[in-house]
Design a protein around this motif. Structure first.
Motif, PDB file in Angstrom:
ATOM      1  N   ILE A   1     -54.929  -3.736  47.527  1.00 33.67           N
ATOM      2  CA  ILE A   1     -56.029  -2.766  47.396  1.00 33.67           C
ATOM      3  C   ILE A   1     -55.572  -1.342  47.732  1.00 33.67           C
ATOM      4  CG2 ILE A   1     -58.230  -2.045  48.423  1.00 33.67           C
ATOM      5  CD1 ILE A   1     -58.581  -4.186  46.328  1.00 33.67           C
ATOM      6  N   PRO A   2     -54.825  -1.104  48.823  1.00 31.76           N
ATOM      7  CA  PRO A   2     -54.333   0.259  49.082  1.00 31.76           C
ATOM      8  C   PRO A   2     -53.475   0.807  47.947  1.00 31.76           C
ATOM      9  CG  PRO A   2     -54.147  -1.060  51.068  1.00 31.76           C
ATOM     10  CD  PRO A   2     -54.547  -1.993  49.972  1.00 31.76           C
ATOM     11  N   ALA A   3     -52.650  -0.056  47.339  1.00 28.90           N
ATOM     12  CA  ALA A   3     -51.826   0.404  46.223  1.00 28.90           C
ATOM     13  C   ALA A   3     -52.691   0.812  45.039  1.00 28.90           C
ATOM     14  CB  ALA A   3     -50.849  -0.698  45.805  1.00 28.90           C
ATOM     15  N   LEU A   4     -53.685   0.001  44.700  1.00 25.14           N
ATOM     16  CA  LEU A   4     -54.584   0.326  43.589  1.00 25.14           C
ATOM     17  C   LEU A   4     -55.415   1.569  43.896  1.00 25.14           C
ATOM     18  CD1 LEU A   4     -55.856  -3.275  42.715  1.00 25.14           C
ATOM     19  CD2 LEU A   4     -54.238  -1.884  41.407  1.00 25.14           C
ATOM     20  N   ALA A   5     -55.830   1.701  45.156  1.00 22.01           N
ATOM     21  CA  ALA A   5     -56.634   2.865  45.541  1.00 22.01           C
ATOM     22  C   ALA A   5     -55.831   4.154  45.407  1.00 22.01           C
ATOM     23  CB  ALA A   5     -57.145   2.711  46.968  1.00 22.01           C
ATOM     24  N   GLY A   6     -54.589   4.133  45.872  1.00 23.84           N
ATOM     25  CA  GLY A   6     -53.757   5.325  45.758  1.00 23.84           C
ATOM     26  C   GLY A   6     -53.582   5.761  44.323  1.00 23.84           C
ATOM     27  N   LEU A   7     -53.347   4.797  43.434  1.00 17.63           N
ATOM     28  CA  LEU A   7     -53.179   5.127  42.016  1.00 17.63           C
ATOM     29  C   LEU A   7     -54.477   5.628  41.404  1.00 17.63           C
ATOM     30  CD1 LEU A   7     -51.036   2.063  40.861  1.00 17.63           C
ATOM     31  CD2 LEU A   7     -50.255   4.427  41.073  1.00 17.63           C
ATOM     32  N   SER A   8     -55.592   4.955  41.696  1.00 19.14           N
ATOM     33  CA  SER A   8     -56.864   5.282  41.061  1.00 19.14           C
ATOM     34  C   SER A   8     -57.394   6.651  41.498  1.00 19.14           C
ATOM     35  CB  SER A   8     -57.898   4.201  41.379  1.00 19.14           C
ATOM     36  OG  SER A   8     -59.095   4.429  40.681  1.00 19.14           O
TER      37      SER A   8
ATOM     38  N   ILE B   1     -57.748   6.734  52.125  1.00 18.73           N
ATOM     39  CA  ILE B   1     -57.768   6.028  53.417  1.00 18.73           C
ATOM     40  C   ILE B   1     -58.931   5.034  53.472  1.00 18.73           C
ATOM     41  CG2 ILE B   1     -58.195   6.324  55.887  1.00 18.73           C
ATOM     42  CD1 ILE B   1     -56.597   8.935  55.718  1.00 18.73           C
ATOM     43  N   VAL B   2     -60.126   5.490  53.090  1.00 14.93           N
ATOM     44  CA  VAL B   2     -61.318   4.631  53.196  1.00 14.93           C
ATOM     45  C   VAL B   2     -61.271   3.501  52.175  1.00 14.93           C
ATOM     46  CG1 VAL B   2     -63.831   4.538  52.994  1.00 14.93           C
ATOM     47  CG2 VAL B   2     -62.742   6.482  54.133  1.00 14.93           C
ATOM     48  N   SER B   3     -60.954   3.853  50.918  1.00 13.45           N
ATOM     49  CA  SER B   3     -60.978   2.839  49.853  1.00 13.45           C
ATOM     50  C   SER B   3     -59.733   1.970  49.838  1.00 13.45           C
ATOM     51  CB  SER B   3     -61.120   3.523  48.489  1.00 13.45           C
ATOM     52  OG  SER B   3     -60.013   4.374  48.230  1.00 13.45           O
ATOM     53  N   GLY B   4     -58.653   2.425  50.511  1.00 15.17           N
ATOM     54  CA  GLY B   4     -57.406   1.683  50.508  1.00 15.17           C
ATOM     55  C   GLY B   4     -57.208   0.827  51.740  1.00 15.17           C
ATOM     56  N   PRO B   5     -56.519   1.336  52.764  1.00 12.55           N
ATOM     57  CA  PRO B   5     -56.234   0.508  53.952  1.00 12.55           C
ATOM     58  C   PRO B   5     -57.481  -0.031  54.652  1.00 12.55           C
ATOM     59  CG  PRO B   5     -54.864   2.478  53.934  1.00 12.55           C
ATOM     60  CD  PRO B   5     -55.849   2.652  52.826  1.00 12.55           C
ATOM     61  N   ILE B   6     -58.513   0.790  54.779  1.00 17.09           N
ATOM     62  CA  ILE B   6     -59.704   0.330  55.516  1.00 17.09           C
ATOM     63  C   ILE B   6     -60.442  -0.754  54.733  1.00 17.09           C
ATOM     64  CG2 ILE B   6     -61.969   1.023  56.383  1.00 17.09           C
ATOM     65  CD1 ILE B   6     -60.764   3.710  57.141  1.00 17.09           C
ATOM     66  N   PHE B   7     -60.764  -0.472  53.465  1.00 13.94           N
ATOM     67  CA  PHE B   7     -61.462  -1.481  52.666  1.00 13.94           C
ATOM     68  C   PHE B   7     -60.565  -2.686  52.399  1.00 13.94           C
ATOM     69  CE2 PHE B   7     -62.502  -3.173  48.377  1.00 13.94           C
ATOM     70  CZ  PHE B   7     -63.697  -3.796  48.719  1.00 13.94           C
ATOM     71  N   GLY B   8     -59.274  -2.452  52.166  1.00  7.44           N
ATOM     72  CA  GLY B   8     -58.361  -3.555  51.908  1.00  7.44           C
ATOM     73  C   GLY B   8     -58.294  -4.525  53.074  1.00  7.44           C
ATOM     74  N   THR B   9     -58.244  -4.001  54.293  1.00  8.50           N
ATOM     75  CA  THR B   9     -58.218  -4.858  55.474  1.00  8.50           C
ATOM     76  C   THR B   9     -59.499  -5.670  55.591  1.00  8.50           C
ATOM     77  OG1 THR B   9     -56.782  -3.285  56.634  1.00  8.50           O
ATOM     78  CG2 THR B   9     -58.009  -4.862  57.987  1.00  8.50           C
ATOM     79  N   PHE B  10     -60.631  -5.040  55.264  1.00  9.50           N
ATOM     80  CA  PHE B  10     -61.928  -5.731  55.339  1.00  9.50           C
ATOM     81  C   PHE B  10     -62.046  -6.824  54.281  1.00  9.50           C
ATOM     82  CE2 PHE B  10     -66.178  -6.004  53.444  1.00  9.50           C
ATOM     83  CZ  PHE B  10     -66.898  -6.506  54.517  1.00  9.50           C
ATOM     84  N   ILE B  11     -61.759  -6.477  53.024  1.00 10.47           N
ATOM     85  CA  ILE B  11     -62.006  -7.426  51.935  1.00 10.47           C
ATOM     86  C   ILE B  11     -61.006  -8.563  51.944  1.00 10.47           C
ATOM     87  CG2 ILE B  11     -60.582  -6.371  50.136  1.00 10.47           C
ATOM     88  CD1 ILE B  11     -64.166  -7.781  49.770  1.00 10.47           C
ATOM     89  N   ALA B  12     -59.804  -8.332  52.488  1.00  9.39           N
ATOM     90  CA  ALA B  12     -58.806  -9.402  52.542  1.00  9.39           C
ATOM     91  C   ALA B  12     -59.291 -10.573  53.403  1.00  9.39           C
ATOM     92  CB  ALA B  12     -57.491  -8.852  53.097  1.00  9.39           C
ATOM     93  N   LYS B  13     -60.160 -10.304  54.390  1.00  9.15           N
ATOM     94  CA  LYS B  13     -60.701 -11.352  55.237  1.00  9.15           C
ATOM     95  C   LYS B  13     -61.765 -12.179  54.518  1.00  9.15           C
ATOM     96  CE  LYS B  13     -60.006  -8.529  59.394  1.00  9.15           C
ATOM     97  NZ  LYS B  13     -60.681  -7.812  60.514  1.00  9.15           N
ATOM     98  N   HIS B  14     -62.421 -11.575  53.533  1.00  2.02           N
ATOM     99  CA  HIS B  14     -63.533 -12.231  52.846  1.00  2.02           C
ATOM    100  C   HIS B  14     -63.140 -12.814  51.495  1.00  2.02           C
ATOM    101  CE1 HIS B  14     -65.480  -9.588  55.812  1.00  2.02           C
ATOM    102  NE2 HIS B  14     -66.477 -10.441  55.788  1.00  2.02           N
ATOM    103  N   VAL B  15     -62.051 -12.319  50.924  1.00  2.00           N
ATOM    104  CA  VAL B  15     -61.561 -12.849  49.646  1.00  2.00           C
ATOM    105  C   VAL B  15     -60.098 -13.219  49.829  1.00  2.00           C
ATOM    106  CG1 VAL B  15     -61.283 -12.448  47.170  1.00  2.00           C
ATOM    107  CG2 VAL B  15     -63.158 -11.329  48.406  1.00  2.00           C
ATOM    108  N   PRO B  16     -59.816 -14.371  50.426  1.00  2.00           N
ATOM    109  CA  PRO B  16     -58.416 -14.793  50.608  1.00  2.00           C
ATOM    110  C   PRO B  16     -57.770 -15.046  49.250  1.00  2.00           C
ATOM    111  CG  PRO B  16     -59.930 -16.573  51.177  1.00  2.00           C
ATOM    112  CD  PRO B  16     -60.776 -15.352  50.955  1.00  2.00           C
ATOM    113  N   LEU B  17     -56.616 -14.457  49.061  1.00  3.38           N
ATOM    114  CA  LEU B  17     -55.970 -14.529  47.750  1.00  3.38           C
ATOM    115  C   LEU B  17     -54.481 -14.768  47.942  1.00  3.38           C
ATOM    116  CD1 LEU B  17     -56.989 -14.154  44.794  1.00  3.38           C
ATOM    117  CD2 LEU B  17     -56.087 -11.830  44.910  1.00  3.38           C
TER     118      LEU B  17
END
Length: 487
Positions: free
Chosen positions: A161-168, A207-223
């Motif tokens: 998610i942080p990688a995609l956020a940085g690009l987007s 920062i908000v859409s990448g590392p912060i959101f990525g850390t949150f969503i990784a707990k709820h959508v294990p992939l």
């Protein structure tokens, strides 16, 4: 905000239709574009041409006047935006083909670990996202993301998610990407100032859409790393001179910047050579903006203005890239020319969409639709920034195209730029850019690109990618509103 003179796009209307007829014409014109793209699955280039024709007919404009207006918009857009897109694509092609992008990624990623990895991935994605189009950045970064997730205990989405956020974020807010360039051209905004303000907004948004959101969503959508995805990605890229880390080697340190992985006579560019090459055009454009704000008229300011002109800055970056990412890595003149020339065919579709969008925008403006919207916004005391954002959101959700959303919204709200000062026009361009990123879903090609690369279901992609895009849009727009209070 203080007013300034009306921009050059303000022209005599090509129709004498009343307000009601113009509103209907605008709605039908946009509806034609939306239906042809979203329902009939037509290419946006054709949809925009027919949408402009429908707009002109319903508005009561003479066919000849509509055609003239459309062609004028195409010409001005290609002249102001197309050249910059082409130069940026050439720099990006050299960065990718030389291994410079992989070198930047590998150097940063292997120097950090654990909880710092998401932040490093967001930063490196934003850096290489400056000259690269979003799709190219995804293709380059995803193998690295998969590899790191495979070799560490960091969840895939926590670094993906942080990688995609940085690009987007860079794709939507910072020139020389097509969306921001189109908005800047349509509104008559200053590119250097918009670049500076866009970078300011990009930092908290990433920062908000990448590392912060990525850390949150990784707990709820294990992939988990999709089976076979890493091998397919590296095999595809290894065909282009082994530019991507090989998962069979011992670690990232043995990856993309190891000259032994290259054919004889080739070597990878140094980390700082690649970074500085990417940053040269950005720095030149920022220096121009600073000079215009701080220096009095004179030779020194003129020199900065010339060097920081977008075309000159990107051309300087390309010439530098031809040396640092071409000659110095072992490319001969034929190979360098081939890489540069090869950057143009993939962007032909983007250039056509941008050009047709410029024509559609010009018909909107020349028909007088923009003036109607401007008058209505003034009467309703509606903020130009909010209006630009909401119009872009509507078109984005309906068509799935960030570029179409930017073009259409900029054409509709362009007359409002005359009521804003110089920073205000730049912020309006950024507000439109933020709106154009809102809630990517099944009608967006980027949605399916991310879904397939990460092996997610449609539901998982909506929970992760779509929500991330919405966070980028909302947080970015919030930053624009905050900047509006202080600039």
């Amino acid at each position: 905000m203080t007013a300034h003179a009306a921009p050059a796009w303000a022209a005599e209307a090509i129709t004498s239709a009343g307000t009601g007829q113009l509103v209907v014409a605008a709605v039908l014109g946009i509806a034609v574009v939306v239906l042809l793209i979203a329902w009939a699955k037509w290419h946006p280039f054709l949809a925009l041409i027919l949408g402009a024709a429908a707009l002109g007919i319903v508005a009561g404009a003479a066919p000849g006047d509509t055609i003239t207006s459309f062609k004028a918009g195409v010409g001005s857009t290609v002249g102001s935006v197309g050249l910059l897109i082409a130069l940026g694509a050439m720099i990006g092609a050299l960065l990718a083909e030389s291994g410079g992008a992989d070198g930047i990624v590998g150097t940063i990623v292997r120097r950090v670990s654990g909880s710092a990895l998401p932040w490093a991935m967001a930063g490196v994605a934003a850096l290489i996202g400056l000259p690269l189009f979003f799709e190219v950045g995804v293709v380059l970064l995803v193998p690295i993301v998969l590899l790191v997730a495979q070799r560490t205990d960091v969840p895939l989405l926590k670094i993906g998610i942080p990688a995609l956020a940085g690009l987007s974020v860079l794709h939507g807010l910072v020139p020389p990407h097509p969306g921001p360039l189109v908005a800047i051209s349509s509104l008559g905004a200053d590119l250097g100032l918009t670049l500076a303000l866009g970078l300011i907004c990009a930092i908290p948004t990433v920062i908000v859409s990448g590392p912060i959101f990525g850390t949150f969503i990784a707990k709820h959508v294990p992939l988990a790393v999709p089976a076979g995805a890493l091998r397919e990605a590296t095999d595809a890229d290894r065909a282009a001179d082994g530019r991507v880390v090989d998962p069979t080697v011992s670690g990232p340190a043995d990856g993309p910047d190891t000259d032994a992985a290259l054919p004889a006579g080739r070597r990878f560019p140094g980390f700082w050579a690649a970074v500085l090459t990417v940053l040269v055009p950005v720095v030149l454009m920022l220096l121009r903006a600073v000079a215009e704000l701080t220096l009095a008229e004179g030779h020194l300011r003129t020199a900065f203005e010339v060097a920081g002109d977008p075309v000159v800055a990107l051309l300087a970056g390309l010439l530098l890239a031809m040396w640092t990412l071409g000659k110095r890595v072992g490319f001969d003149r034929v190979r360098t020319s081939s890489v540069i020339g090869g950057a143009l065919p993939p962007i032909a579709g983007i250039l056509l969409i941008v050009a047709a969008g410029g024509g559609f925008k010009q018909v909107l403006v020349d028909a007088g639709v923009g003036s109607v919207v401007a008058d209505a916004a003034k009467s309703a005391d509606l903020s130009p920034l909010l209006l630009g954002f909401l119009v872009a959101v509507g078109i984005r959700v309906a068509t799935g195209s960030a570029t179409v959303a930017t073009i259409t919204a900029a054409g509709i709200v362009a007359p409002l730029a005359a009521t804003l000062d110089k920073p205000g026009v730049s912020l309006l361009a950024l507000a439109i850019g933020c709106g154009s990123l809102f809630f990517s879903h099944v009608n967006d090609a980027g949605f399916w690109l991310v879904k397939e690369y990460f092996g997610m279901t449609v539901g998982q992609t909506i929970k992760t990618w779509s929500v991330m895009e919405t966070i980028i849009s909302v947080v970015g727009f919030g930053c624009v509103l905050l900047l509006d209070l202080v600039v």
